[in-house]
Motif scaffolding. Structure first.
Motif, PDB file in Angstrom:
ATOM      1  N   GLN A 118      40.099  48.286  29.033  1.00 53.35           N
ATOM      2  CA  GLN A 118      40.210  47.114  28.487  1.00 53.35           C
ATOM      3  C   GLN A 118      41.301  46.798  27.655  1.00 53.35           C
ATOM      4  OE1 GLN A 118      36.776  44.873  28.065  1.00 53.35           O
ATOM      5  NE2 GLN A 118      35.191  46.599  29.142  1.00 53.35           N
ATOM      6  N   ASN A 119      41.744  45.583  27.768  1.00 57.32           N
ATOM      7  CA  ASN A 119      42.763  45.276  26.423  1.00 57.32           C
ATOM      8  C   ASN A 119      41.990  44.752  25.173  1.00 57.32           C
ATOM      9  OD1 ASN A 119      41.503  42.734  27.482  1.00 57.32           O
ATOM     10  ND2 ASN A 119      43.421  41.843  28.049  1.00 57.32           N
ATOM     11  N   LYS A 120      40.939  44.913  25.081  1.00 54.95           N
ATOM     12  CA  LYS A 120      40.368  44.803  23.848  1.00 54.95           C
ATOM     13  C   LYS A 120      39.242  45.969  23.334  1.00 54.95           C
ATOM     14  CE  LYS A 120      36.700  41.668  25.420  1.00 54.95           C
ATOM     15  NZ  LYS A 120      35.955  40.511  25.425  1.00 54.95           N
TER      16      LYS A 120
ATOM     17  N   ASN B 161      39.343  39.890  20.304  1.00 55.74           N
ATOM     18  CA  ASN B 161      39.869  39.825  21.513  1.00 55.74           C
ATOM     19  C   ASN B 161      41.287  40.519  21.680  1.00 55.74           C
ATOM     20  OD1 ASN B 161      38.677  37.170  22.869  1.00 55.74           O
ATOM     21  ND2 ASN B 161      38.733  36.527  20.757  1.00 55.74           N
TER      22      ASN B 161
ATOM     23  N   GLU C 107      39.274  52.961  33.695  1.00 51.89           N
ATOM     24  CA  GLU C 107      39.672  51.651  33.564  1.00 51.89           C
ATOM     25  C   GLU C 107      39.585  51.044  32.105  1.00 51.89           C
ATOM     26  OE1 GLU C 107      37.674  48.952  36.382  1.00 51.89           O
ATOM     27  OE2 GLU C 107      37.776  50.411  37.902  1.00 51.89           O
TER      28      GLU C 107
ATOM     29  N   GLU D 172      48.684  46.847  31.765  1.00 52.01           N
ATOM     30  CA  GLU D 172      48.928  45.398  31.831  1.00 52.01           C
ATOM     31  C   GLU D 172      50.184  45.414  32.502  1.00 52.01           C
ATOM     32  OE1 GLU D 172      48.499  43.717  27.794  1.00 52.01           O
ATOM     33  OE2 GLU D 172      47.080  45.185  27.155  1.00 52.01           O
TER      34      GLU D 172
ATOM     35  N   ASP E  12      30.851  44.195  26.090  1.00 52.81           N
ATOM     36  CA  ASP E  12      32.460  43.504  26.364  1.00 52.81           C
ATOM     37  C   ASP E  12      33.346  44.137  25.386  1.00 52.81           C
ATOM     38  OD1 ASP E  12      31.505  42.360  28.665  1.00 52.81           O
ATOM     39  OD2 ASP E  12      30.882  40.349  27.714  1.00 52.81           O
TER      40      ASP E  12
END
Length: 280
Positions: A221-223, A129, A219, A279, A202
């Motif tokens: 992702q934060n993981k 995560n 783009e 973010e 994901d």
């Protein structure tokens, strides 16, 4: 610990007085042990590493890493502030001459500490995560230390290194990390096994390539994993084939001749900053 009585002759107007001064000095075995920790095989066998310098040592003393030896000269200004710390197993006050025997610095600091290497536990939930950095055969100690500081700054808690990446407890890495080593977990593993275990649709695997998509248009992702390659060769072919999202840091202006490449720690900083920018 051995004890030496040093006779110090002080001049006075009417007479010479001999004053006994009691100093704790490093034993030959302690000097041998600390000096040996410059080499990885002895760091591994003793599970110890060395940190030098006032700020670095003080930063690490505020963490939960246990201290096998705290060695300092009588004039070390921060000595009184460390007296209450109970994780220090042995405290040795010695002179500059003996500090030079155990120091790896050209100009020895008034303080040196030998820390116990902490256990490295992996929290799978956290990894799944969040962002982690993967280092594919990074060789320069300064680069690794700087990348640890960058990870700390951008809130990245895990760095995974290939087995051929420079040792995280190399004294030059510790110096360059400036205490961040206490807040970022650095582990050594097969990167291919690691990617195979965690990668899903994901959970992307990012890496920098000349043929990648411009990072400022992606783009992000934060993981996921951010893979950074060797200073000269970049990301290896094996790991490159496992990267799902190829990124490119463009030069400016695009049609102008510039340096051949960016330093790996500089590139890591740019990439991490761009991930976090999204973010805000």
């Amino acid at each position: 610990m051995s004890i030496a009585f040093i006779l110090e002759k002080r001049q006075h107007k009417q007479s010479d007085l001999l004053t006994l001064k009691l100093l704790a000095v490093l034993s030959k075995n302690q000097i041998k042990l600390i000096s040996s920790l410059q080499k990885k095989k002895y760091r591994d066998s003793h599970q110890l590493f060395v940190a030098e310098g006032d700020k670095l040592v003080m930063d690490l003393l505020q963490t939960n890493i246990k201290v096998a030896y705290l060695v300092h000269t009588p004039d070390w200004k921060n000595a009184p502030t460390t007296e209450h710390l109970n994780q220090i197993e042995n405290r040795i006050e010695t002179d500059l001459k003996l500090m030079k025997k155990v120091s790896s610095l050209k100009t020895p600091s008034p303080v040196l500490a030998v820390f116990r290497i902490p256990a490295s536990d992996i929290d799978e939930h956290t990894i799944k995560n969040s962002l982690s950095i993967l280092l594919d055969d990074v060789q320069d100690p300064g680069n690794l230390g700087t990348i640890i500081r960058i990870a700390d700054w951008f809130g990245i808690k895990n760095i995974f290194c290939s087995q051929n990446t420079v040792d995280v407890y190399n004294p030059k890495v510790i110096q360059a990390s400036m205490g961040a080593i206490a807040r970022v977990k650095v582990s050594y593993s097969s990167l291919s096994d690691l990617i195979s275990h965690y990668h899903t649709e994901d959970f992307p695997v990012y890496g920098t390539f000349l043929e990648g998509e411009t990072i400022y248009k992606c783009e992000l992702q934060n993981k996921g994993f951010i893979v950074m390659g060797n200073e000269g060769q970049g990301i290896s072919e094996e790991i490159g084939q496992m990267v799902s999202d190829k990124l490119f840091i463009p030069n400016f202006p695009a049609d102008q001749e510039t340096s051949e490449s960016l330093n790996v720690s500089v590139a890591t900083s740019i990439i991490c900053s761009e991930f976090r920018r999204g973010e805000y």
